[in-house]
Design a protein around this motif. Sequence first.
Motif, PDB file in Angstrom:
ATOM      1  N   GLU A  56       0.737  -1.104   0.177  1.00  0.00           N
ATOM      2  CA  GLU A  56       0.163   0.020  -0.076  1.00  0.00           C
ATOM      3  C   GLU A  56       0.925   1.285  -0.045  1.00  0.00           C
ATOM      4  O   GLU A  56       2.049   1.206   0.221  1.00  0.00           O
ATOM      5  N   ALA A  57       0.308   2.288  -0.261  1.00  0.00           N
ATOM      6  CA  ALA A  57       1.148   3.683  -0.220  1.00  0.00           C
ATOM      7  C   ALA A  57       1.883   4.008   1.007  1.00  0.00           C
ATOM      8  O   ALA A  57       3.135   4.660   1.109  1.00  0.00           O
ATOM      9  N   HIS A  58       1.237   3.585   1.986  1.00  0.00           N
ATOM     10  CA  HIS A  58       1.615   3.904   3.336  1.00  0.00           C
ATOM     11  C   HIS A  58       2.847   2.772   3.862  1.00  0.00           C
ATOM     12  O   HIS A  58       3.119   2.847   5.138  1.00  0.00           O
ATOM     13  N   GLU A  59       3.062   1.882   3.153  1.00  0.00           N
ATOM     14  CA  GLU A  59       3.771   0.590   3.432  1.00  0.00           C
ATOM     15  C   GLU A  59       5.142   0.454   3.058  1.00  0.00           C
ATOM     16  O   GLU A  59       5.224   1.073   1.873  1.00  0.00           O
ATOM     17  N   GLU A  60       5.945  -0.171   3.403  1.00  0.00           N
ATOM     18  CA  GLU A  60       7.267  -0.546   3.009  1.00  0.00           C
ATOM     19  C   GLU A  60       7.904  -2.002   3.224  1.00  0.00           C
ATOM     20  O   GLU A  60       7.469  -2.519   4.614  1.00  0.00           O
ATOM     21  N   GLY A  61       8.806  -2.705   2.610  1.00  0.00           N
ATOM     22  CA  GLY A  61       9.196  -4.004   3.067  1.00  0.00           C
ATOM     23  C   GLY A  61      10.537  -3.594   3.705  1.00  0.00           C
ATOM     24  O   GLY A  61      11.276  -2.882   3.581  1.00  0.00           O
ATOM     25  N   MET A  62      10.851  -4.338   4.831  1.00  0.00           N
ATOM     26  CA  MET A  62      12.193  -4.282   5.839  1.00  0.00           C
ATOM     27  C   MET A  62      12.782  -5.473   5.717  1.00  0.00           C
ATOM     28  O   MET A  62      12.019  -6.613   6.019  1.00  0.00           O
ATOM     29  N   GLU A  99      17.375 -18.982  -5.361  1.00  0.00           N
ATOM     30  CA  GLU A  99      18.117 -19.818  -6.044  1.00  0.00           C
ATOM     31  C   GLU A  99      19.079 -19.068  -7.155  1.00  0.00           C
ATOM     32  O   GLU A  99      18.355 -18.081  -7.741  1.00  0.00           O
ATOM     33  N   ALA A 100      20.176 -19.093  -7.222  1.00  0.00           N
ATOM     34  CA  ALA A 100      21.058 -18.351  -8.293  1.00  0.00           C
ATOM     35  C   ALA A 100      21.828 -19.465  -9.328  1.00  0.00           C
ATOM     36  O   ALA A 100      22.351 -20.400  -8.635  1.00  0.00           O
ATOM     37  N   TRP A 101      21.637 -19.196 -10.645  1.00  0.00           N
ATOM     38  CA  TRP A 101      22.424 -20.065 -11.467  1.00  0.00           C
ATOM     39  C   TRP A 101      23.193 -19.354 -12.285  1.00  0.00           C
ATOM     40  O   TRP A 101      23.077 -18.284 -12.688  1.00  0.00           O
ATOM     41  N   ASN A 102      24.463 -19.889 -12.894  1.00  0.00           N
ATOM     42  CA  ASN A 102      25.013 -19.278 -14.138  1.00  0.00           C
ATOM     43  C   ASN A 102      24.824 -20.409 -15.282  1.00  0.00           C
ATOM     44  O   ASN A 102      24.224 -21.419 -15.157  1.00  0.00           O
ATOM     45  N   GLU A 103      25.632 -20.484 -16.409  1.00  0.00           N
ATOM     46  CA  GLU A 103      25.588 -21.278 -17.316  1.00  0.00           C
ATOM     47  C   GLU A 103      26.035 -22.669 -16.914  1.00  0.00           C
ATOM     48  O   GLU A 103      25.422 -23.799 -17.478  1.00  0.00           O
ATOM     49  N   GLN A 104      26.752 -23.003 -15.967  1.00  0.00           N
ATOM     50  CA  GLN A 104      27.205 -24.239 -15.548  1.00  0.00           C
ATOM     51  C   GLN A 104      26.019 -24.923 -14.428  1.00  0.00           C
ATOM     52  O   GLN A 104      25.948 -26.043 -14.338  1.00  0.00           O
ATOM     53  N   GLY A 105      25.256 -24.111 -14.001  1.00  0.00           N
ATOM     54  CA  GLY A 105      24.337 -24.549 -12.833  1.00  0.00           C
ATOM     55  C   GLY A 105      24.029 -23.890 -11.883  1.00  0.00           C
ATOM     56  O   GLY A 105      24.493 -22.642 -11.897  1.00  0.00           O
ATOM     57  N   LEU A 106      23.703 -24.706 -10.658  1.00  0.00           N
ATOM     58  CA  LEU A 106      23.397 -23.662  -9.615  1.00  0.00           C
ATOM     59  C   LEU A 106      24.544 -23.267  -8.655  1.00  0.00           C
ATOM     60  O   LEU A 106      25.752 -23.966  -8.773  1.00  0.00           O
ATOM     61  N   ILE A 107      24.651 -21.826  -8.500  1.00  0.00           N
ATOM     62  CA  ILE A 107      25.758 -21.290  -7.784  1.00  0.00           C
ATOM     63  C   ILE A 107      25.261 -20.977  -6.325  1.00  0.00           C
ATOM     64  O   ILE A 107      26.363 -20.377  -5.609  1.00  0.00           O
ATOM     65  N   GLY A 108      24.327 -20.784  -6.036  1.00  0.00           N
ATOM     66  CA  GLY A 108      23.709 -20.588  -4.455  1.00  0.00           C
ATOM     67  C   GLY A 108      22.250 -20.736  -4.284  1.00  0.00           C
ATOM     68  O   GLY A 108      21.521 -20.762  -5.335  1.00  0.00           O
ATOM     69  N   HIS A 109      21.945 -20.830  -3.144  1.00  0.00           N
ATOM     70  CA  HIS A 109      20.570 -20.929  -2.643  1.00  0.00           C
ATOM     71  C   HIS A 109      20.400 -20.259  -1.457  1.00  0.00           C
ATOM     72  O   HIS A 109      21.413 -20.339  -0.303  1.00  0.00           O
ATOM     73  N   GLY A 110      18.984 -20.082  -1.037  1.00  0.00           N
ATOM     74  CA  GLY A 110      18.789 -19.473   0.357  1.00  0.00           C
ATOM     75  C   GLY A 110      17.359 -19.175   0.612  1.00  0.00           C
ATOM     76  O   GLY A 110      16.508 -19.552  -0.102  1.00  0.00           O
ATOM     77  N   GLU A 111      17.267 -18.280   1.814  1.00  0.00           N
ATOM     78  CA  GLU A 111      15.915 -17.756   2.109  1.00  0.00           C
ATOM     79  C   GLU A 111      16.198 -16.440   2.406  1.00  0.00           C
ATOM     80  O   GLU A 111      17.018 -15.935   3.008  1.00  0.00           O
ATOM     81  N   VAL A 112      15.364 -15.519   2.147  1.00  0.00           N
ATOM     82  CA  VAL A 112      15.131 -14.183   2.486  1.00  0.00           C
ATOM     83  C   VAL A 112      13.766 -13.798   3.002  1.00  0.00           C
ATOM     84  O   VAL A 112      12.484 -14.372   2.705  1.00  0.00           O
ATOM     85  N   LYS A 113      13.851 -13.404   4.389  1.00  0.00           N
ATOM     86  CA  LYS A 113      12.648 -12.956   5.273  1.00  0.00           C
ATOM     87  C   LYS A 113      12.512 -11.515   4.977  1.00  0.00           C
ATOM     88  O   LYS A 113      13.464 -10.640   5.199  1.00  0.00           O
ATOM     89  N   GLN A 114      11.028 -10.902   4.519  1.00  0.00           N
ATOM     90  CA  GLN A 114      10.805  -9.703   4.478  1.00  0.00           C
ATOM     91  C   GLN A 114       9.684  -9.243   5.565  1.00  0.00           C
ATOM     92  O   GLN A 114       8.905  -9.969   5.687  1.00  0.00           O
ATOM     93  N   VAL A 115       9.595  -8.089   6.133  1.00  0.00           N
ATOM     94  CA  VAL A 115       8.548  -7.797   7.076  1.00  0.00           C
ATOM     95  C   VAL A 115       7.870  -6.671   6.359  1.00  0.00           C
ATOM     96  O   VAL A 115       8.490  -5.500   5.975  1.00  0.00           O
ATOM     97  N   ILE A 116       6.668  -6.587   6.155  1.00  0.00           N
ATOM     98  CA  ILE A 116       5.832  -5.361   5.654  1.00  0.00           C
ATOM     99  C   ILE A 116       5.314  -4.585   6.840  1.00  0.00           C
ATOM    100  O   ILE A 116       4.511  -5.039   7.725  1.00  0.00           O
ATOM    101  N   LEU A 117       5.880  -3.359   6.778  1.00  0.00           N
ATOM    102  CA  LEU A 117       5.369  -2.516   7.903  1.00  0.00           C
ATOM    103  C   LEU A 117       5.059  -1.128   7.396  1.00  0.00           C
ATOM    104  O   LEU A 117       5.278  -0.739   6.243  1.00  0.00           O
ATOM    105  N   SER A 118       4.456  -0.107   8.163  1.00  0.00           N
ATOM    106  CA  SER A 118       3.882   0.989   7.858  1.00  0.00           C
ATOM    107  C   SER A 118       5.207   1.822   7.559  1.00  0.00           C
ATOM    108  O   SER A 118       6.198   1.725   8.357  1.00  0.00           O
ATOM    109  N   LYS A 119       5.404   2.891   6.813  1.00  0.00           N
ATOM    110  CA  LYS A 119       6.532   3.734   6.718  1.00  0.00           C
ATOM    111  C   LYS A 119       6.793   4.476   8.130  1.00  0.00           C
ATOM    112  O   LYS A 119       7.991   4.909   8.454  1.00  0.00           O
ATOM    113  N   GLU A 120       5.539   4.822   8.756  1.00  0.00           N
ATOM    114  CA  GLU A 120       5.605   5.717   9.929  1.00  0.00           C
ATOM    115  C   GLU A 120       6.414   4.752  11.094  1.00  0.00           C
ATOM    116  O   GLU A 120       7.206   5.235  11.620  1.00  0.00           O
TER     117      GLU A 120
END
Length: 135
Positions: A56-62, A99-120
Motif C-alpha cells: 500500500e502507499a503507506h507501507e514498505e518492506g524491510m 536460487e542463483a544459476w550461471n551457465e554451468q548450474g546452481l551457484i547459490g541458494h537460500g531464504e530471504v525474510k521480509q517484513v511489511i510495515l508502515s513507513k511511519e
Amino acid sequence: MKEGMEIGQTATIEFEVTPDMFASFEGKVVHEAYSTVSMVYHMEWVSRKIILPYLEAHEEGMGGAVSIKHIAPTTSKTRVKVKATLIELKNNIVITKTEAWNEQGLIGHGEVKQVILSKEKITQMINDSKKVAEE
C-alpha cells in the motif's frame, strides 16, 4: 498489504557479472569473481520484486533475515539468473526461497525474510535506534 499475494509466486532477475560485483574488502579486489555480498543483494532484490505489487502507499518492506549458501564461483561477464519463490506468508511476514544459476548450474541458494510495515513504523524504529546510538 493488498490482497493477492500467494504461495508459489515467483520473480526472476538476470544480469552479467561486472567488476563492481567482485569480492573485495576496503576497496581491494580479493578475487575476480561474483561475491557473496552481491549474491545476497540480488537475492534480496528478487525477493523484493514479489512484494512490490502488494504494498500500500503507506507501507514498505524491510529485511528481516537472509540465509544463503554460495556454492560455486562465477567470473566476469558470466550471465546469472536469480529466482525467488514465495514459500511462506504469515500476516506481514514474507519468506522466499532463492536460487542463483550461471551457465554451468546452481551457484547459490537460500531464504530471504521480509517484513511489511508502515513507513511511519519504520521511521520510528530508525529514530529510536539513532537515539540509542547517541547515548
